[in-house]
Design an enzyme around this catalytic site. Sequence first.
Site, mmCIF file in Angstrom:
data_model
loop_
_atom_site.group_PDB
_atom_site.id
_atom_site.type_symbol
_atom_site.label_atom_id
_atom_site.label_comp_id
_atom_site.label_asym_id
_atom_site.label_seq_id
_atom_site.Cartn_x
_atom_site.Cartn_y
_atom_site.Cartn_z
ATOM 1 N N LYS A 1 -6.702 18.959 3.721
ATOM 2 C CA LYS A 1 -6.786 17.593 3.180
ATOM 3 C C LYS A 1 -5.553 17.294 2.312
ATOM 4 O O LYS A 1 -4.902 16.268 2.485
ATOM 5 C CB LYS A 1 -8.066 17.417 2.337
ATOM 6 C CG LYS A 1 -9.354 17.679 3.097
ATOM 7 C CD LYS A 1 -10.582 17.454 2.232
ATOM 8 C CE LYS A 1 -10.729 18.429 1.085
ATOM 9 N NZ LYS A 1 -10.930 19.843 1.482
ATOM 10 N N ARG B 1 -18.211 13.526 -2.034
ATOM 11 C CA ARG B 1 -18.561 14.869 -1.586
ATOM 12 C C ARG B 1 -20.067 15.055 -1.491
ATOM 13 O O ARG B 1 -20.539 16.140 -1.140
ATOM 14 C CB ARG B 1 -18.024 15.843 -2.620
ATOM 15 C CG ARG B 1 -17.172 16.937 -2.033
ATOM 16 C CD ARG B 1 -16.579 17.686 -3.191
ATOM 17 N NE ARG B 1 -15.897 18.861 -2.814
ATOM 18 C CZ ARG B 1 -14.580 19.021 -2.889
ATOM 19 N NH1 ARG B 1 -13.808 18.028 -3.264
ATOM 20 N NH2 ARG B 1 -14.052 20.166 -2.582
ATOM 21 N N ARG C 1 -2.939 30.813 -0.082
ATOM 22 C CA ARG C 1 -2.316 29.573 -0.566
ATOM 23 C C ARG C 1 -1.721 29.716 -1.970
ATOM 24 O O ARG C 1 -2.295 30.350 -2.827
ATOM 25 C CB ARG C 1 -3.410 28.501 -0.578
ATOM 26 C CG ARG C 1 -3.053 27.260 -1.337
ATOM 27 C CD ARG C 1 -4.082 26.210 -1.145
ATOM 28 N NE ARG C 1 -5.347 26.490 -1.791
ATOM 29 C CZ ARG C 1 -6.351 25.635 -1.804
ATOM 30 N NH1 ARG C 1 -6.248 24.487 -1.176
ATOM 31 N NH2 ARG C 1 -7.472 25.931 -2.416
ATOM 32 N N ARG D 1 -1.449 30.345 -8.278
ATOM 33 C CA ARG D 1 -2.584 30.419 -7.346
ATOM 34 C C ARG D 1 -3.824 29.938 -8.095
ATOM 35 O O ARG D 1 -3.962 30.195 -9.289
ATOM 36 C CB ARG D 1 -2.786 31.866 -6.860
ATOM 37 C CG ARG D 1 -1.676 32.297 -5.906
ATOM 38 C CD ARG D 1 -1.871 33.691 -5.353
ATOM 39 N NE ARG D 1 -0.666 34.133 -4.680
ATOM 40 C CZ ARG D 1 -0.496 34.156 -3.346
ATOM 41 N NH1 ARG D 1 -1.474 33.794 -2.549
ATOM 42 N NH2 ARG D 1 0.644 34.551 -2.821
ATOM 43 N N ARG E 1 -17.906 27.725 -1.797
ATOM 44 C CA ARG E 1 -17.413 26.349 -1.602
ATOM 45 C C ARG E 1 -17.722 25.861 -0.186
ATOM 46 O O ARG E 1 -18.069 24.694 0.020
ATOM 47 C CB ARG E 1 -15.905 26.288 -1.885
ATOM 48 C CG ARG E 1 -15.595 26.395 -3.375
ATOM 49 C CD ARG E 1 -14.154 26.803 -3.664
ATOM 50 N NE ARG E 1 -13.177 25.896 -3.138
ATOM 51 C CZ ARG E 1 -11.878 26.195 -2.987
ATOM 52 N NH1 ARG E 1 -11.435 27.394 -3.325
ATOM 53 N NH2 ARG E 1 -11.042 25.307 -2.505
HETATM 54 P P1 AP5 Z 1 -4.837 22.492 1.715
HETATM 55 O O1 AP5 Z 1 -4.129 21.291 2.245
HETATM 56 O O2 AP5 Z 1 -4.550 22.910 0.319
HETATM 57 O O3 AP5 Z 1 -6.398 22.341 1.970
HETATM 58 P P2 AP5 Z 1 -7.491 21.396 1.268
HETATM 59 O O4 AP5 Z 1 -8.370 20.886 2.363
HETATM 60 O O5 AP5 Z 1 -6.821 20.367 0.399
HETATM 61 O O6 AP5 Z 1 -8.261 22.480 0.451
HETATM 62 P P3 AP5 Z 1 -8.774 22.533 -1.050
HETATM 63 O O7 AP5 Z 1 -9.104 23.955 -1.315
HETATM 64 O O8 AP5 Z 1 -7.811 21.895 -1.988
HETATM 65 O O9 AP5 Z 1 -10.054 21.708 -0.911
HETATM 66 P P4 AP5 Z 1 -11.293 21.760 -1.770
HETATM 67 O O10 AP5 Z 1 -11.991 20.600 -1.206
HETATM 68 O O11 AP5 Z 1 -12.090 23.003 -1.785
HETATM 69 O O12 AP5 Z 1 -10.718 21.701 -3.257
HETATM 70 P P5 AP5 Z 1 -10.680 20.540 -4.334
HETATM 71 O O13 AP5 Z 1 -9.464 20.721 -5.136
HETATM 72 O O14 AP5 Z 1 -10.939 19.215 -3.715
HETATM 73 O O15 AP5 Z 1 -4.546 23.721 2.704
HETATM 74 C C1 AP5 Z 1 -4.967 25.034 2.409
HETATM 75 C C2 AP5 Z 1 -3.861 26.049 2.819
HETATM 76 O O16 AP5 Z 1 -3.762 26.103 4.225
HETATM 77 C C3 AP5 Z 1 -2.461 25.692 2.314
HETATM 78 O O17 AP5 Z 1 -1.788 26.865 1.954
HETATM 79 C C4 AP5 Z 1 -1.785 25.014 3.511
HETATM 80 O O18 AP5 Z 1 -0.377 25.205 3.525
HETATM 81 C C5 AP5 Z 1 -2.465 25.718 4.671
HETATM 82 N N1 AP5 Z 1 -2.690 24.827 5.798
HETATM 83 C C6 AP5 Z 1 -3.087 23.519 5.766
HETATM 84 N N2 AP5 Z 1 -3.234 23.031 7.003
HETATM 85 C C7 AP5 Z 1 -2.960 24.063 7.863
HETATM 86 C C8 AP5 Z 1 -2.946 24.196 9.289
HETATM 87 N N3 AP5 Z 1 -3.252 23.162 10.104
HETATM 88 N N4 AP5 Z 1 -2.614 25.409 9.811
HETATM 89 C C9 AP5 Z 1 -2.305 26.455 9.016
HETATM 90 N N5 AP5 Z 1 -2.282 26.381 7.650
HETATM 91 C C10 AP5 Z 1 -2.621 25.210 7.083
HETATM 92 O O19 AP5 Z 1 -11.983 20.889 -5.215
HETATM 93 C C11 AP5 Z 1 -12.043 22.032 -6.048
HETATM 94 C C12 AP5 Z 1 -13.353 22.033 -6.820
HETATM 95 O O20 AP5 Z 1 -13.424 20.857 -7.683
HETATM 96 C C13 AP5 Z 1 -14.638 21.961 -5.976
HETATM 97 O O21 AP5 Z 1 -15.030 23.240 -5.510
HETATM 98 C C14 AP5 Z 1 -15.630 21.347 -6.995
HETATM 99 O O22 AP5 Z 1 -16.091 22.316 -7.906
HETATM 100 C C15 AP5 Z 1 -14.775 20.357 -7.760
HETATM 101 N N6 AP5 Z 1 -14.800 18.994 -7.159
HETATM 102 C C16 AP5 Z 1 -13.723 18.303 -6.618
HETATM 103 N N7 AP5 Z 1 -14.111 17.103 -6.171
HETATM 104 C C17 AP5 Z 1 -15.449 17.010 -6.415
HETATM 105 C C18 AP5 Z 1 -16.427 16.009 -6.150
HETATM 106 N N8 AP5 Z 1 -16.095 14.850 -5.523
HETATM 107 N N9 AP5 Z 1 -17.707 16.248 -6.529
HETATM 108 C C19 AP5 Z 1 -18.056 17.398 -7.159
HETATM 109 N N10 AP5 Z 1 -17.179 18.408 -7.430
HETATM 110 C C20 AP5 Z 1 -15.892 18.212 -7.057
#
Ligand code: AP5
Length: 220
Positions: free
Chosen positions: A13, A88, A127, A160, A172
């Site tokens: 994402k 979410r 990552r 990280r 997660r």
């Molecule tokens: P990346 O692009 O970083 O993936 P992402 O989908 O953004 O993953 P996140 O871990 O950031 O998502 P998340 O939803 O768990 O975390 P968030 O910060 O929102 O890609 C990942 C890796 O893969 C990178 O190294 C990239 O280079 C590589 N890659 C990407 N695409 C690729 C491909 N096609 N092929 C190969 N490699 C690839 O949330 C964190 C925490 O915050 C949650 O757990 C929760 O506790 C809280 N939170 C956030 N929003 C809410 C909400 N709305 N409600 C409640 N709690 C929330």
Amino acid sequence: MNLILLGPPGAGKGTQAKRIVEAFKLVQLSTGDMLRAEVAKRSEIGRQAAAIMKAGLLVPDEMIDNLMDSRLDQEDCRNGFILDGFPRTLPQAAALDGMLTKKNMALDAVLPIQVDDEAMVQRISGRYTCAKCGEGYHDTFKRPKVAGVCDVCGAHEFTRRDDDKAETVRARLKAYHAQTEPIISYYRKRGIVHNIDGMLSIDGVTEQVMAALKEHVGAA
Ligand code: AP5
């Protein structure tokens, strides 16, 4: 153009959001980044969210809804936004509908990025990001051109995330399937959902995303 990027942790994402921002001059609204900023500045929200995030669980809906409601009021959102990590849960999706109606805004497309759970554990545990500009990298899939030097800003420091350990990633993923996946059918009824195959290369996923956006909104 106002978009939602959906998908489990590691689906790409954040990676795709940055490319869409560049192509369409939208603003990326990542609730994960907002919460990590609150944790870093040790605000009341940050104190409450830190332990929940570390356990791989979702923070309370009300906390996130309030953050998003005030962020959407900022001027830069008027030119279009990408929601990355929000909504979410179904209650968050309903709250978003209320916010958008109140602000006279509408959603154009919802892009669920579909991936395989086990591949996500590998992706996330490799990552890291530049500590200065936030550019994302991966031990296997996206290394800097010169080892140890950020391609974008030249910095030498990288970080990280605390919640990127394999056992937390599994928690997660569980939260995603139980609480977030049902949102896809919520939006499918409106005819604005475009499935994206997140198992392709990063460039392959971008091609699908761009094709979906052009098809949907007629943007060049
Ligand atoms: P990346 O692009 O970083 O993936 P992402 O989908 O953004 O993953 P996140 O871990 O950031 O998502 P998340 O939803 O768990 O975390 P968030 O910060 O929102 O890609 C990942 C890796 O893969 C990178 O190294 C990239 O280079 C590589 N890659 C990407 N695409 C690729 C491909 N096609 N092929 C190969 N490699 C690839 O949330 C964190 C925490 O915050 C949650 O757990 C929760 O506790 C809280 N939170 C956030 N929003 C809410 C909400 N709305 N409600 C409640 N709690 C929330």
